[in-house]
Design a protein around this motif. Structure first.
Motif, PDB file in Angstrom:
ATOM      1  N   TYR A 145       0.619  -1.269   0.223  1.00 18.40           N
ATOM      2  CA  TYR A 145      -0.081   0.290   0.273  1.00 18.40           C
ATOM      3  C   TYR A 145       0.905   1.180  -0.200  1.00 18.40           C
ATOM      4  O   TYR A 145       0.237   2.686  -0.121  1.00 18.40           O
ATOM      5  N   LEU A 146       2.256   1.928   0.463  1.00 14.39           N
ATOM      6  CA  LEU A 146       2.835   2.780   0.275  1.00 14.39           C
ATOM      7  C   LEU A 146       3.133   3.240  -0.436  1.00 14.39           C
ATOM      8  O   LEU A 146       3.086   4.542  -0.562  1.00 14.39           O
ATOM      9  N   GLY A 147       3.309   2.754  -2.210  1.00 16.07           N
ATOM     10  CA  GLY A 147       3.430   3.670  -2.865  1.00 16.07           C
ATOM     11  C   GLY A 147       1.923   4.671  -3.092  1.00 16.07           C
ATOM     12  O   GLY A 147       1.727   5.999  -3.340  1.00 16.07           O
ATOM     13  N   TYR A 148       0.426   4.243  -2.826  1.00 13.46           N
ATOM     14  CA  TYR A 148      -0.673   4.760  -2.689  1.00 13.46           C
ATOM     15  C   TYR A 148      -1.215   5.830  -1.630  1.00 13.46           C
ATOM     16  O   TYR A 148      -2.258   6.529  -1.659  1.00 13.46           O
ATOM     17  N   ALA A 149      -0.433   5.356  -0.471  1.00 18.37           N
ATOM     18  CA  ALA A 149      -0.259   6.368   0.470  1.00 18.37           C
ATOM     19  C   ALA A 149       0.425   7.365   0.837  1.00 18.37           C
ATOM     20  O   ALA A 149       0.527   8.378   1.401  1.00 18.37           O
ATOM     21  N   GLN A 150       1.037   7.932  -0.730  1.00 15.09           N
ATOM     22  CA  GLN A 150       1.686   8.818  -1.263  1.00 15.09           C
ATOM     23  C   GLN A 150       1.057  10.038  -1.207  1.00 15.09           C
ATOM     24  O   GLN A 150       1.767  11.424  -1.935  1.00 15.09           O
ATOM     25  N   CYS A 151      -0.215  10.002  -1.782  1.00 18.54           N
ATOM     26  CA  CYS A 151      -0.819  11.153  -2.340  1.00 18.54           C
ATOM     27  C   CYS A 151      -1.201  11.944  -0.971  1.00 18.54           C
ATOM     28  O   CYS A 151      -1.868  12.548  -0.006  1.00 18.54           O
ATOM     29  N   TYR A 182      -6.298   1.932   1.236  1.00 11.51           N
ATOM     30  CA  TYR A 182      -6.586   0.809   3.134  1.00 11.51           C
ATOM     31  C   TYR A 182      -6.870  -0.189   1.893  1.00 11.51           C
ATOM     32  O   TYR A 182      -6.308  -1.622   2.904  1.00 11.51           O
ATOM     33  N   ASN A 183      -7.437  -0.845   1.286  1.00 10.72           N
ATOM     34  CA  ASN A 183      -7.810  -2.471   1.326  1.00 10.72           C
ATOM     35  C   ASN A 183      -7.629  -3.177   1.120  1.00 10.72           C
ATOM     36  O   ASN A 183      -7.071  -4.427   1.169  1.00 10.72           O
ATOM     37  N   ALA A 184      -5.756  -2.629   0.559  1.00 12.12           N
ATOM     38  CA  ALA A 184      -4.881  -3.027   0.639  1.00 12.12           C
ATOM     39  C   ALA A 184      -3.685  -3.816   2.003  1.00 12.12           C
ATOM     40  O   ALA A 184      -2.780  -4.100   1.709  1.00 12.12           O
ATOM     41  N   ASP A 185      -3.829  -3.041   2.848  1.00 13.42           N
ATOM     42  CA  ASP A 185      -3.617  -2.813   3.991  1.00 13.42           C
ATOM     43  C   ASP A 185      -3.672  -3.736   4.919  1.00 13.42           C
ATOM     44  O   ASP A 185      -4.603  -3.999   5.149  1.00 13.42           O
TER      45      ASP A 185
END
Lengths: 249, 134
Positions: A145-151, A182-185
């Motif tokens: 999820y880290l990449g998607y958390a950079q938004c 969040y789904n990927a966490d």
């Protein structure tokens, strides 16, 4: 000290109290090698025209406030440099596809409602309380999820998405990327609550993979990937619910 | 509090705004060509069901110069569509699957592998079809 040159910045202006429709206004701005478009706008506000309105805060591509269109390209004005456009003039406009509040400031209300709709927070499963202990994750689980958390919610992706421009009911790139984050966490158990958003016509199926959201993202979040992986999830969900016992759909 | 009056600009000629939008429309447009060609093949099957006369008429259509030209256009559209399809393919593959591959297996690698597989399978089908025609 670097040499000062002059560039013409053409801004879209709109003041709701006085203007029926937006119009362009040009300013001649002296600039040095290291000046960003944002600093050009600040020069205008400080020295040429105090009525020019635009949003900004951190000046270092973290806050996501200063997004605007420069020559039809959605960019953060703090990391876009005047030197790259000189000697041509540049045209600065508010982010495309959003209602203009005043000059370069857009109305984000629609996005904020969509952001809220995807439950953008960890929803732990019931009974899953680690007390005062930390929750453990493997490096692989973090990478999920880290990449998607950079938004940074700068909305450049919405300004790049013609589907959102044509139909603003579409949940859109950033909100769906955060949904996926969040789904990927591994700590999250809220998938079911978010499935309705994914499955909707305005959810992932509103995307036709133009792919520009990922191209313009200053944080390399790759919303196009997040959305299209969830098309598979949505398809699985559609077929699997026929196999689930009644009442659990 | 009163909502401030806002101004929303339209989407008139939105495809002119960015070259990538035109590329996208071309990509989606080629799928229409593919659908139409599918209907044409379906018409051939229908003709076959009707009888030998109808099928020969349909087959006769294939050998006109216009048909050759259209087939070249359709081939170009198919190739372009398939190429772009494989280009976006990595975006739809869950990372769970790609992680089992060795390190350095990137989107570009996946794209290349898929393109090669497509090329080989197409060649096999083409050879098999040519043999069947003889």
């Amino acid at each position: 000290m670097s040499q000062t040159r002059t560039i013409v910045i053409e801004c879209l202006r709109f003041h709701p109290e006085t203007d029926e429709a937006p119009y362009y206004q040009s300013y001649e701005v002296p600039f040095t090698e290291e000046m960003s478009v944002l600093e050009g706008l600040q020069y205008i506000k400080d020295h040429l025209d105090g009525t020019l309105t635009f949003r900004w805060s951190c000046r270092m591509a973290i806050c996501g406030s200063c997004g605007c269109m420069v020559n039809d390209e959605p960019v953060l004005s703090c990391q876009t440099f005047l030197r790259d456009y000189h000697p041509a003039r540049i045209r600065v406009e508010p982010l495309a596809h959003f209602p203009i509040l005043r000059d370069l400031a857009i109305d984000q209300t629609d996005f904020l409602a969509k952001l809220e709709s995807v439950h953008p927070y960890l929803i732990p499963s019931t009974g899953d309380d680690p007390g005062d202990q930390p929750r453990h994750q493997t490096p692989d689980q973090v990478q999920d999820y880290l990449g998607y958390a950079q938004c940074i919610n700068c909305l450049l992706c919405y300004a790049a998405c013609p589907q959102y421009g044509l139909n603003d009911a579409f949940t859109g790139p950033a909100a769906l990327a955060l949904l996926h984050r969040y789904n990927a966490d591994s700590r999250d158990a809220g998938k079911d609550q978010r499935m309705e958003v994914i499955n909707a016509e305005e959810g992932v199926w509103g995307c036709t993979l133009v792919g520009e959201c990922s191209e313009v993202c200053p944080k390399h979040v790759d919303p196009a990937r997040a959305i299209n992986q969830n098309k598979i999830a949505s398809t699985q969900d559609y077929f699997l619910r026929f196999l689930k016992p009644r009442g659990r759909r | 509090m009163n909502q401030p009056r806002t101004y929303t600009r339209g989407m008139q000629r939105w495809w002119l705004r960015r070259p990538s939008y035109r590329f996208y429309l071309l990509r989606e447009g080629t799928s229409v060509v593919i659908a139409l060609y599918g209907l044409f093949l379906l018409a051939g099957m229908a003709a076959l069901a009707v009888g030998p006369g109808a099928f020969e008429t349909w087959r006769g259509l294939l050998f006109s110069p216009l048909s050759w030209l259209l087939h070249l256009v359709v081939l170009a559209a198919f190739t372009f569509h398939a190429w772009t399809w494989f280009k976006v393919l990595p975006l739809t593959v869950p990372p769970v699957k790609t992680r089992r591959f060795p390190r350095g297996f990137t989107d570009a690698t996946l794209n290349r592998v898929a393109l090669w597989a497509w090329g080989v399978v197409s060649l096999v089908i083409l050879v098999a079809a040519m043999r069947g025609l003889q």
